[in-house]
Design an enzyme around this catalytic site. Sequence first.
Site, PDB file in Angstrom:
ATOM      1  CD  GLU A 127      -2.867  -1.234   2.385  1.00  0.00           C
ATOM      2  OE1 GLU A 127      -2.678  -0.450   3.330  1.00  0.00           O
ATOM      3  OE2 GLU A 127      -3.813  -2.027   2.336  1.00  0.00           O
ATOM      4  CG  ASN A 169      -0.758  -7.021  -1.473  1.00  0.00           C
ATOM      5  OD1 ASN A 169      -1.295  -7.672  -2.375  1.00  0.00           O
ATOM      6  ND2 ASN A 169      -1.313  -6.852  -0.281  1.00  0.00           N
ATOM      7  CG  HIS A 206     -10.042  -5.521   0.224  1.00  0.00           C
ATOM      8  ND1 HIS A 206     -10.370  -6.644   0.944  1.00  0.00           N
ATOM      9  CD2 HIS A 206      -8.728  -5.290   0.457  1.00  0.00           C
ATOM     10  CE1 HIS A 206      -9.296  -7.061   1.612  1.00  0.00           C
ATOM     11  NE2 HIS A 206      -8.286  -6.264   1.325  1.00  0.00           N
ATOM     12  CD  GLU A 235      -4.900  -7.852   1.552  1.00  0.00           C
ATOM     13  OE1 GLU A 235      -5.771  -7.081   2.013  1.00  0.00           O
ATOM     14  OE2 GLU A 235      -3.677  -7.661   1.706  1.00  0.00           O
ATOM     15  CG  ASP A 237     -13.040  -8.489   1.162  1.00  0.00           C
ATOM     16  OD1 ASP A 237     -12.858  -7.555   0.347  1.00  0.00           O
ATOM     17  OD2 ASP A 237     -12.607  -8.443   2.321  1.00  0.00           O
TER      18      ASP A 237
HETATM   19  C1  XIL Z   1      -6.785  -6.107   7.945  1.00  0.00           C
HETATM   20  C2  XIL Z   1      -7.217  -7.258   8.831  1.00  0.00           C
HETATM   21  O1  XIL Z   1      -8.134  -8.050   8.126  1.00  0.00           O
HETATM   22  C3  XIL Z   1      -7.837  -6.725  10.103  1.00  0.00           C
HETATM   23  O2  XIL Z   1      -8.068  -7.793  11.025  1.00  0.00           O
HETATM   24  C4  XIL Z   1      -6.940  -5.689  10.741  1.00  0.00           C
HETATM   25  O3  XIL Z   1      -7.610  -5.102  11.846  1.00  0.00           O
HETATM   26  C5  XIL Z   1      -6.542  -4.605   9.771  1.00  0.00           C
HETATM   27  O4  XIL Z   1      -5.950  -5.203   8.637  1.00  0.00           O
HETATM   28  N1  XIL Z   1      -5.172  -4.487   3.406  1.00  0.00           N
HETATM   29  C6  XIL Z   1      -4.227  -5.368   3.896  1.00  0.00           C
HETATM   30  C7  XIL Z   1      -4.566  -6.248   5.045  1.00  0.00           C
HETATM   31  O5  XIL Z   1      -3.138  -5.489   3.332  1.00  0.00           O
HETATM   32  O6  XIL Z   1      -3.446  -6.490   5.866  1.00  0.00           O
HETATM   33  C8  XIL Z   1      -5.691  -5.667   5.852  1.00  0.00           C
HETATM   34  O7  XIL Z   1      -6.054  -6.620   6.851  1.00  0.00           O
HETATM   35  C9  XIL Z   1      -6.860  -5.301   4.965  1.00  0.00           C
HETATM   36  C10 XIL Z   1      -6.464  -4.275   3.959  1.00  0.00           C
END
Ligand code: XIL
Length: 299
Positions: A127, A169, A206, A235, A237
């Site tokens: 990020e 990432n 996401h 990741e 969802d």
């Molecule tokens: C999130 C986790 O799912 C949570 O449990 C935590 O509180 C915050 O982080 N991007 C990422 C992940 O790279 O590490 C994040 O995970 C979600 C967004």
Amino acid sequence: ESTLGAAAAQSGRYFGVAIAAGKLGDSTYTTIANREFNSVTAENEMKIDATEPQRGRFDFTAADRIYNWAVQNGKQVRGHTLAWHSQQPSWMQNLSGSALRQAMIDHINGVMAHYKGKIAQWDVVNEAFADGNSGARRDSNLQRTGNDWIEVAFRTARAADPSAKLCYNDYNVENWNAAKTQAMYAMVRDFKQRGVPIDCVGFQSHFNSGNPYNSNFRTTLQNFAALGVDVAVTELDIQGAPASTYASVVNDCLAVSRCLGITVWGVRDSDSWRSEQTPLLFNNDGSKKAAYTAVLNAL
Ligand code: XIL
């Protein structure tokens, strides 16, 4: 095939899941996770605050719980994440300049040494780009150490564990037309041209009303792969878990030979960091959602 992992393996890919160490005692959770997935990412346990809570004092207790569970159950592991503006321990938040730069290097070396030869892919940097239309780097303490912090992280990581694939990432970089996507593309192209060691790009994926799925995601994956890196959905969802959108993401990955696999960010909706969006493949009682069937059929 009757599970996501086995179905993905038919094309040489994996289907992974984010795991929380605190849930490994929940048998509904572990039964699904073990049955369906063949790759594991620690949801929080390999992050900086978890692995180096005090400077120079590494703690792999929770990370190893996940790592050992994964390996004992025959799964590969994605490492997440070594250099990030978020979830830094307070000692790191309070550093700047050359001291922070050195702490980042020491952190990468410490964590990667512990898992040397054992991690399929590491999210070396997470990020680093800003949201919105600027195409700029995100302001952070790491960014303020100098624009070269990302390449320093990758060079450090390559030396620390030459066997791991090294990934960049990020989120909201799935739409090819987004400024953030273009900025990430320019960085990866520059790294490949200059020989900075990068092997893969992770698309967090996401998807929700703020970052809707767009069918040009396949173009994005193809264009990055054409730069000479692997790509992965890291990741996933999707708000409301529409079956057709889940199937589209699977089809996009399958259409790109350098797409290594897909990881969903949790098992059941109740395990999601965005549980109110019911974005995952399993209901809270462990039953399969329509999106699950759509994914399995698409694989
Ligand atoms: C999130 C986790 O799912 C949570 O449990 C935590 O509180 C915050 O982080 N991007 C990422 C992940 O790279 O590490 C994040 O995970 C979600 C967004």
